[in-house]
Design an enzyme around this catalytic site. Sequence first.
Site, PDB file in Angstrom:
ATOM      1  N   HIS A 890      67.499   2.765 -41.621  1.00 52.98           N
ATOM      2  CA  HIS A 890      68.379   4.011 -41.781  1.00 52.98           C
ATOM      3  C   HIS A 890      69.362   3.987 -40.661  1.00 52.98           C
ATOM      4  O   HIS A 890      69.071   4.637 -39.496  1.00 52.98           O
ATOM      5  CB  HIS A 890      67.778   5.355 -42.296  1.00 52.98           C
ATOM      6  CG  HIS A 890      67.141   5.239 -43.336  1.00 52.98           C
ATOM      7  ND1 HIS A 890      65.751   5.865 -43.745  1.00 52.98           N
ATOM      8  CD2 HIS A 890      67.337   4.669 -44.533  1.00 52.98           C
ATOM      9  CE1 HIS A 890      65.341   5.624 -45.028  1.00 52.98           C
ATOM     10  NE2 HIS A 890      66.270   4.789 -45.491  1.00 52.98           N
ATOM     11  N   GLU A 893      69.443   7.504 -38.285  1.00 53.67           N
ATOM     12  CA  GLU A 893      68.171   7.637 -37.479  1.00 53.67           C
ATOM     13  C   GLU A 893      68.250   6.993 -36.272  1.00 53.67           C
ATOM     14  O   GLU A 893      67.493   6.111 -36.223  1.00 53.67           O
ATOM     15  CB  GLU A 893      66.963   7.455 -38.377  1.00 53.67           C
ATOM     16  CG  GLU A 893      67.119   8.121 -39.895  1.00 53.67           C
ATOM     17  CD  GLU A 893      66.158   7.817 -40.664  1.00 53.67           C
ATOM     18  OE1 GLU A 893      65.277   7.029 -40.391  1.00 53.67           O
ATOM     19  OE2 GLU A 893      66.026   8.385 -42.098  1.00 53.67           O
ATOM     20  N   HIS A 987      60.966   5.610 -37.902  1.00 48.59           N
ATOM     21  CA  HIS A 987      62.142   6.484 -38.652  1.00 48.59           C
ATOM     22  C   HIS A 987      62.356   7.600 -37.881  1.00 48.59           C
ATOM     23  O   HIS A 987      62.031   8.121 -36.915  1.00 48.59           O
ATOM     24  CB  HIS A 987      61.895   6.777 -39.978  1.00 48.59           C
ATOM     25  CG  HIS A 987      61.951   5.701 -41.052  1.00 48.59           C
ATOM     26  ND1 HIS A 987      62.857   5.598 -42.022  1.00 48.59           N
ATOM     27  CD2 HIS A 987      60.903   4.608 -41.230  1.00 48.59           C
ATOM     28  CE1 HIS A 987      62.688   4.569 -42.779  1.00 48.59           C
ATOM     29  NE2 HIS A 987      61.665   3.906 -42.429  1.00 48.59           N
ATOM     30  N   GLU A1072      57.722   8.962 -38.053  1.00 43.51           N
ATOM     31  CA  GLU A1072      58.924   9.828 -38.218  1.00 43.51           C
ATOM     32  C   GLU A1072      58.981  10.573 -37.043  1.00 43.51           C
ATOM     33  O   GLU A1072      58.355  11.381 -36.376  1.00 43.51           O
ATOM     34  CB  GLU A1072      58.750  10.775 -39.379  1.00 43.51           C
ATOM     35  CG  GLU A1072      58.973  10.144 -40.625  1.00 43.51           C
ATOM     36  CD  GLU A1072      60.078   9.899 -41.201  1.00 43.51           C
ATOM     37  OE1 GLU A1072      61.093  10.086 -40.577  1.00 43.51           O
ATOM     38  OE2 GLU A1072      60.149   9.465 -42.540  1.00 43.51           O
TER      39      GLU A1072
END
Length: 1210
Positions: A890, A893, A987, A1072
Amino acid sequence: MNKPKMASEKGVPSNSRAQILLAQLEKLTGDGMVRDPEMARQITSKLLHLIQTQEKTSKEVMSKGTSGMEVILSSLESTRDIPTILNILCILSELLTLGKGRRAGVFVSKGGTAVLLRILISANKEFPPNEELMLQVHSLLAKVGPKDRKLGVKARLTGALNVTINLIKKNLQNVKLLLPCLQVLRVYSANMVNAISLGNSGAIELMFKIVAPYSKKNTSLIKVSVDALVALLKSKTNARRAVEGSYVSTLLALYLDWHRNDTWHRHTVIRKGLLACLRNVTNIKLGRRAFTKADGMRILYNSSSECLSVRTLDPLVNASSLIMRKCFPKNRLPLPTIKSAFHYQLEHVLASGPVAQRYSQPPGVDDVVDDSDDNEDTEADTENDTENEEDEKECRSLNDDIEKDINKLHPQKIPSRPYEELRVYEKFFVELSEDFQGYNFESPTTSSPAQSAQSIVVPTPQALPPNHITAPTAQNVSNASAPAPTIPPLQLETSQFGKDFNTKEEAHNQPVEQDWSQAPEYVSLNADEMRVKQKGSPISAPKPTQSPLLLEGIAIRCLAAGGGGSDCGSEGGEDEGSEGAVLEVPDTAQLLPLHDLDLYVEMVKGTKSVPHYTEVAYPDYFGHVPPTYRESLLERLYGVQRSKIFQDIERLIHPNNIMDKVVYDLDMPSCPVIESDGESLRFNSKFESGNLRKAIQIRKYEYDLILNSDINSNHHHQWFYFEVSGMRVGTMYRFNIINCEKSNSQFNYGMQALMYSVQEAISGRPRWVRTGTDICYYKNNFARSSIATGGQKGKSYYTMTFSTSFSHKDDVCYFSYHYPYTYSSLKMHLSKLEAMRAPEIYLRQDVLCETLGGNSCPFLTITAMPESNSSDHICQFRNRPFIFLSARVHPGETNASWVMKGTLEFLMGTSLLAATLREAYIFKIVPMLNPDGVVNGNHRCSLSGEDLNRQWQNPNPELHPTIYHTKSLLQYLAHTQRAPLVFCDYHGHSRKKNVFMYGCSLKETIWQSNISAASSDLQEDLAYRALPKILSQIAPAFSMASCSFVVERSKESTARVVVWREIGVQRSYTMESTVCGCDQGKYKGFQIGTRELEEMGAQFCVALLRLKRMTGLHNHQHLLDLESDLIGTQPKVVSCPTTYVMDEDEPSFLEAVDYSAESNDDDTEVDLEAAASAASIATTEDGGEVPDRLSDAESNNHDAWKSEPVTSSQ
């Protein structure tokens, strides 16, 4: 009944007298009540007297194990004598008044409300009805009604609704009887069907006859009538009836009258009720139109403004604000289309899907906004008897997204492509066949600091930049060929993990005095050499007050416009007659050994973008040196969001004060739209990773900003990165990003945007810093098209607003959502790592594939060289297990790239831990899965317009080449029985704090979904929890409480789930990292920076070392001792099951915080140590045993494992 018998009771204790009276009353129940009404009156009268005079009597009657309530209700139902009925009603009133809610519940459970309704119907048959009886019955119904969820249904079925409404109509002047009737009417109206029925019976018009302008009399009656009106108007049918009866203007007039006359604010409840009526009426389009036509916006705006100074009136201000926001006319985004301003034509488009729909959309369709308004007048009044729909919702599954198909939960290695197709990927695994014949192993296995020109600095937030660097002389600076000073390498095992550094250096807060006539506009790539462009005539920079050779310990290199690499001496700028200006560039090589300005420019030249960027942003060119202090989460001031919303409403109230001047627009060929006139800021985003589509000047110092959609998409607005210049020093500017999409953001909880000042950079402080005050995130009045919302109508965009000022005249500043990390930065970083590779490191950089945009996707292999070319050493080299890492699928990010940077620098470091880690594993790394998205400033998608992390199940080689080939690599490893030990996809998370992991567990998913499963399905190796548990012990930013191992249906096509299910990797994770900060551990209360992110990447490597020990892959005693010492110095991070988004831990705002897409905060961390003592030690997939201290053995306590499902941003 006789007198002597009653006299004998005088010697009996009072608590027994009540029992005797109840027993006597029970004997009369039935026909006895009709035959001897006098006796019933006497008994009930005495019982009432006892209850009124002795509190113990009421407790005895209502005590558990007694049948007092049943006797009283049975007597009430069987008697026809009015005095007896009144006595019993008074008895019940006394009992229920003293007992509060619990006794009312008992009364309802015994069928008391049904008895009261029957009495009400019977009394209504008398003409005229007994007023006292009606008063008592309605008073009791008002008390117990809220406890009986079915009261509305019972009243409608028995006909009590009409009785009450008719009684109100006939007694409008009888305040004593009217009050309890209105209270009951309010309870009846809680049922939507009842509300409609009452509306048809004229209840709306009736309420407006009772609700009067301001008066000091009968305020209780007015309050109850307003409450009843609020309940009635929840029905859209009734709301429409009120609008058609022109009652919207009546409500506004009533509110304004009470607002003006209630100067002592003693009746704010009535004023709040009137606002609630307006809120319900404006839930329909017709009501909003009537509200606007009646000048409701101005009335509420002015009245609210007068209430702002009184804190206790905040409920009125907030209610008015919500109504005004709802009635604010829905506007369209000032864009020609919501598609991206940049177009990339796909050669291959799938037959179905959102991209196919966008390509098949007829030309000329307005995709910016629908014709429909939000909250269309679709009749939402349900014709059912459900009293409380929320109770039904609570009975539903907490997360319907959890996978409940057992067959899909079992990891199954799906037959991969034929081996003949996969053999092409052998070239990416040459280390498995390399024999190293002819390689010289005589080189030293470790390089000392003295032997290395530049050493890798392992990132640790506690370690300060070298403060012992000797100031270079002018002679050294002018020598272009002189190597950069040597920096002693910061070895991880000697770093100060336990040392905190929270103090800002005072020098960093002091602006350097420089007088720049004109600031550089941008760095251009149009010429072969880098040059600095300026607007206007060329000028030369005056001599700075501080020597240009040394500013804050950083040597300065001067680039002239005519020659990109020329040096300058200590005298500073050029002569006034020279053709170009001089840009003083800080030589950050001392603090950023992996950043090279010239190399970065070369990398940019090889980067391909859809808009064909020719400019370089200064932050990417100069580099970023993290501050030596941590930046605290911003404390939100009270009322800031309300203040911002009121300023937005002023645009409608005072339209003449709005400039509405477009100052930047990518949709127009000449960009920026206007030339500087000194009154407007200048914007720019035409550089790599830049994202800003349009800027509109609203007021003199306020700008609305619109972000660009992802290419080949019509949404995904979150990432921003743009340049601002032409500012005034000390002036507070407000920036509003008006097309955000998520329902909430960490900007509401202490997060700030990032700013990079060029003046600060050339003064020796090239860094991104958190900036902005009065930050908030809220729903605005710009409507979203159903084309962009998957067919959902009535959606709105959200505004992220912040205010900031500038410290330098003629500065050039950059703003970003998070720390930028471009594709060119990655290429430069990898090039520097390869150039600085030590001989003992095996590093190979391949091109995995070419992206749609023509950029290469790098693929790295990192491990240790074998000790020699002997067969034993070669065998050990080839048999090392694989660790597969990926990041940046992504583009928005960027924190994932900073974590990956920390991982790469650790792996390429010279420390003993890094060397041992390389000896233990072979690392396969795809550091950037979506280069095209990163280059073009996308937030989530690639050039195909799709989220690549939703394509892992069936990637298309033409549309998703990086995913297709990365999955093929994993399929090749699985086919050769060399599946990775760990797979982790890095991420970033935008709506939670801390760093955490998502994994995959069959058992935990079954428990969360509450589905039945055989005992064999619950047999699962718990080794998947080991790595997150280790990280929670050694990484301060990591939170085990935030981790989740539940498999969701919506994530079945993500990398984590596909690698777990199809490749068979048990330790398949998504890691994350927050874009905001931490709310636990030693970083609690601080925003996260690049130091913490890079440290997280390094700590991930340390955790892999500990995992090696647990799995028993090797036994290096020196590593174990060193590792134990290292971990022993770590402050143990206690993972607390606190929330990141719930109201009790975060400030409350006008809008409810909705983080249902993230996690429920009741998650509790499993006590793995206790579980280990209760069960046997789990064995890992490699056959090694998990030590007791970190065991994830199965717990017998089912509840201990249950936690609320947490969904990811994957």
